[in-house]
Design a protein around this motif. Structure first.
Motif, PDB file in Angstrom:
ATOM      1  N   LYS A 112      -0.138  85.990 -25.910  1.00  0.00           N
ATOM      2  CA  LYS A 112      -0.702  86.502 -27.170  1.00  0.00           C
ATOM      3  C   LYS A 112       0.369  86.934 -28.164  1.00  0.00           C
ATOM      4  CE  LYS A 112      -2.076  91.114 -25.491  1.00  0.00           C
ATOM      5  NZ  LYS A 112      -1.721  91.170 -24.081  1.00  0.00           N
ATOM      6  N   HIS A 113       1.631  86.897 -27.742  1.00  0.00           N
ATOM      7  CA  HIS A 113       2.714  87.207 -28.683  1.00  0.00           C
ATOM      8  C   HIS A 113       3.384  85.923 -29.193  1.00  0.00           C
ATOM      9  CE1 HIS A 113       2.133  91.295 -27.467  1.00  0.00           C
ATOM     10  NE2 HIS A 113       2.362  90.977 -26.211  1.00  0.00           N
ATOM     11  N   ASP A 114       2.721  84.803 -29.041  1.00  0.00           N
ATOM     12  CA  ASP A 114       3.219  83.498 -29.499  1.00  0.00           C
ATOM     13  C   ASP A 114       4.420  82.984 -28.719  1.00  0.00           C
ATOM     14  OD1 ASP A 114       1.236  83.578 -31.411  1.00  0.00           O
ATOM     15  OD2 ASP A 114       2.562  84.234 -33.029  1.00  0.00           O
ATOM     16  N   ASN A 115       4.638  83.523 -27.519  1.00  0.00           N
ATOM     17  CA  ASN A 115       5.676  82.940 -26.657  1.00  0.00           C
ATOM     18  C   ASN A 115       5.078  81.754 -25.910  1.00  0.00           C
ATOM     19  OD1 ASN A 115       7.740  84.979 -27.110  1.00  0.00           O
ATOM     20  ND2 ASN A 115       6.338  86.351 -26.017  1.00  0.00           N
ATOM     21  N   GLY A 116       5.828  80.663 -25.837  1.00  0.00           N
ATOM     22  CA  GLY A 116       5.356  79.496 -25.105  1.00  0.00           C
ATOM     23  C   GLY A 116       5.374  79.771 -23.613  1.00  0.00           C
ATOM     24  N   LEU A 117       4.309  79.315 -22.907  1.00  0.00           N
ATOM     25  CA  LEU A 117       4.260  79.527 -21.463  1.00  0.00           C
ATOM     26  C   LEU A 117       4.443  78.235 -20.692  1.00  0.00           C
ATOM     27  CD1 LEU A 117       1.096  81.855 -21.205  1.00  0.00           C
ATOM     28  CD2 LEU A 117       3.489  82.527 -20.913  1.00  0.00           C
ATOM     29  N   CYS A 118       3.570  77.253 -20.983  1.00  0.00           N
ATOM     30  CA  CYS A 118       3.458  76.123 -20.061  1.00  0.00           C
ATOM     31  C   CYS A 118       2.941  74.885 -20.796  1.00  0.00           C
ATOM     32  CB  CYS A 118       2.455  76.539 -18.972  1.00  0.00           C
ATOM     33  SG  CYS A 118       2.088  75.296 -17.755  1.00  0.00           S
ATOM     34  N   VAL A 119       3.512  73.736 -20.449  1.00  0.00           N
ATOM     35  CA  VAL A 119       2.996  72.464 -20.971  1.00  0.00           C
ATOM     36  C   VAL A 119       1.861  72.025 -20.054  1.00  0.00           C
ATOM     37  CG1 VAL A 119       3.579  70.030 -21.298  1.00  0.00           C
ATOM     38  CG2 VAL A 119       5.220  71.786 -21.936  1.00  0.00           C
ATOM     39  N   ILE A 120       0.720  71.714 -20.632  1.00  0.00           N
ATOM     40  CA  ILE A 120      -0.423  71.317 -19.796  1.00  0.00           C
ATOM     41  C   ILE A 120      -0.799  69.852 -20.076  1.00  0.00           C
ATOM     42  CG2 ILE A 120      -1.304  73.675 -19.605  1.00  0.00           C
ATOM     43  CD1 ILE A 120      -3.443  72.901 -21.741  1.00  0.00           C
ATOM     44  N   ASP A 121      -1.884  69.408 -19.470  1.00  0.00           N
ATOM     45  CA  ASP A 121      -2.398  68.049 -19.650  1.00  0.00           C
ATOM     46  C   ASP A 121      -1.324  66.993 -19.383  1.00  0.00           C
ATOM     47  OD1 ASP A 121      -3.713  65.756 -20.187  1.00  0.00           O
ATOM     48  OD2 ASP A 121      -4.148  66.189 -22.296  1.00  0.00           O
ATOM     49  N   THR A 122      -0.903  66.933 -18.134  1.00  0.00           N
ATOM     50  CA  THR A 122       0.128  65.957 -17.761  1.00  0.00           C
ATOM     51  C   THR A 122      -0.484  64.606 -17.343  1.00  0.00           C
ATOM     52  OG1 THR A 122       0.146  67.160 -15.656  1.00  0.00           O
ATOM     53  CG2 THR A 122       1.960  67.595 -17.164  1.00  0.00           C
ATOM     54  N   TYR A 126      -6.176  78.618 -13.214  1.00  0.00           N
ATOM     55  CA  TYR A 126      -6.129  79.023 -14.624  1.00  0.00           C
ATOM     56  C   TYR A 126      -4.969  79.990 -14.858  1.00  0.00           C
ATOM     57  CZ  TYR A 126      -7.599  81.292 -18.956  1.00  0.00           C
ATOM     58  OH  TYR A 126      -7.636  81.814 -20.221  1.00  0.00           O
ATOM     59  N   ILE A 127      -4.233  79.745 -15.920  1.00  0.00           N
ATOM     60  CA  ILE A 127      -3.133  80.654 -16.275  1.00  0.00           C
ATOM     61  C   ILE A 127      -3.713  81.729 -17.184  1.00  0.00           C
ATOM     62  CG2 ILE A 127      -0.891  80.822 -17.442  1.00  0.00           C
ATOM     63  CD1 ILE A 127      -0.334  77.948 -16.446  1.00  0.00           C
ATOM     64  N   LYS A 128      -3.766  82.942 -16.642  1.00  0.00           N
ATOM     65  CA  LYS A 128      -4.549  83.967 -17.354  1.00  0.00           C
ATOM     66  C   LYS A 128      -3.819  84.468 -18.611  1.00  0.00           C
ATOM     67  CE  LYS A 128      -3.297  88.169 -14.931  1.00  0.00           C
ATOM     68  NZ  LYS A 128      -3.755  89.399 -14.365  1.00  0.00           N
ATOM     69  N   ASP A 129      -4.615  85.048 -19.502  1.00  0.00           N
ATOM     70  CA  ASP A 129      -4.103  85.575 -20.775  1.00  0.00           C
ATOM     71  C   ASP A 129      -3.320  84.524 -21.550  1.00  0.00           C
ATOM     72  OD1 ASP A 129      -5.171  88.059 -20.139  1.00  0.00           O
ATOM     73  OD2 ASP A 129      -3.355  88.657 -19.062  1.00  0.00           O
TER      74      ASP A 129
END
Ligand code: GN1
Ligand code: MG
Length: 364
Positions: A227-237, A113-116
């Protein structure tokens, strides 16, 4: 799903964590997804893969793991902490595979899990749209040198328009009179749009659009943000397969530019948001424009319309088939989803001139 079953499944994977609790993450329409909280971090995501939809689960996991590895190698200049927030990590089962098959024949996989992190079903500001664009553009960019012959085609013809029309026509043959009559207006819309909705397909078949690795399920809820609306990671590949750029651009636009959720029943709330279109496109092109041809860029608007349409068609087909594919919460759920997508198309069409003039090569 009982807690005991979930703990048992979790323990078929290599981890040294102590289980505390679980909660279901219910936003997907196909798989069952659970967050497992443990005594110490990291937490885990445990997923039951729907194997009536995904016939080759080992092939699916092999795609997912190798795409993650490829991206990880590309981003190896990042610190471990940053890398772990930007790329999915899969946990091996104790038998060495990346999935576990239980005694009922169900397949499971586990991720860290990618936290926060948070997901959005509806976009509330242009920054989220822009960040989403950067992430999905970068996904295409980072996978552009991935050898597609190493990918299993997990759902053949997934975004193939003639195939989706064929399924629709089969469904019409078996649909009840009641469902057909409730869907009547939309059956007419499908017929009206049929020819135009084959344009991308024809360009693809004639070789004018490049085949590349595409994600194929780029709805905004498949992107993690901080939580600051920055994109982190594309999931569900799950559905990574060869495709054209329009599949990823279009499916993202379908959800990012919808002012309401995909199944909102109050159609007055469903509009196509042009500001978010521009923001998404800007982020997307910043990452991937250098690999796109003028034709690919100029056909992005029709590509987006096509992807909204193909989802409308698939929801409608499933409604006519008595809901055999997507999870539904009530009998008209698939019809409501289809209505929503057709309303979004109407709203997009009203603004198409603006979308097209702004589209030509411009980055704004
Ligand atoms: C399904 O399960 P989920 O929500 O990731 C579907 C997508 C649709 C989407 C519509 C394998 O994705 O194609 O765009 O629902 N996935 C599959 O929300 O059919
Ligand atoms: Mg999916």
């Amino acid at each position: 799903m009982t807690q005991e079953q979930l703990i048992y499944t979790f323990d078929q994977f290599k981890h040294a964590s102590e289980y505390v609790s679980f909660k279901e993450l219910a936003s997907g329409h196909i798989n069952d997804t659970f967050l497992i909280e443990t005594k110490a971090e990291p937490f885990f995501i445990v997923q039951r893969i729907n194997h009536s939809v995904f016939k080759d689960v080992p092939g699916l996991l092999s795609n997912k793991v190798s795409i993650s590895r490829h991206i990880q190698n590309k981003l190896s200049y990042l610190s471990d902490e940053e890398l772990h927030r930007q790329v999915l990590r899969f946990v091996q089962a104790k038998n060495g595979d990346y999935y576990h098959k239980d005694k009922h024949g169900d397949y499971w996989n586990v991720m860290i899990y990618i936290k926060d992190s948070v997901t959005h079903d509806v976009v509330s500001n242009a920054k989220i749209a822009y960040e989403g664009g950067k992430l999905s553009g970068n996904f295409l960019n980072l996978t552009s040198d991935f050898d597609t012959s190493n990918l299993t085609e997990v759902i053949p013809k997934f975004h193939d328009m003639p195939y989706r029309f064929w399924q629709f026509e089969q469904a019409l043959k078996v649909a009840s009179e009641d469902r057909k009559s409730k869907a009547r207006v939309y059956l007419l819309k499908v017929a009206e749009l049929k020819e135009e909705m084959h344009i991308i397909q024809k360009l693809k078949e004639s070789g004018q659009l490049k085949l590349r690795v595409t994600h194929n399920d780029t709805k905004i809820s498949n992107v993690l943000f901080d939580k600051h609306d920055n994109g982190l990671c594309v999931i569900d590949t799950d559905t990574v397969m060869p495709g054209v750029v329009h599949y990823d651009f279009g499916d993202a636009i379908r959800t990012i530019c919808n002012t309401a959720a995909e199944d909102e029943t109050n159609l007055d709330l469903v509009h196509f948001n042009i500001e978010f279109y521009r923001a998404y496109k800007k982020g997307f092109l910043e990452k991937v424009a250098s690999t796109l041809s003028p034709l690919e860029i100029n056909t992005l608007p029709i590509g987006a319309k096509t992807m909204i349409f193909i989802m409308a068609l698939r929801f409608l087909t499933d409604y006519l088939n008595n809901d055999i594919y997507y999870k539904t919460k009530y009998p008209e759920h698939n019809l409501d989803r289809a209505k929503n997508q057709f309303k979004l198309i109407d709203s997009m069409v009203h603004q198409m001139d603006v979308i097209k003039t702004k589209n030509v090569y411009s980055m704004d």
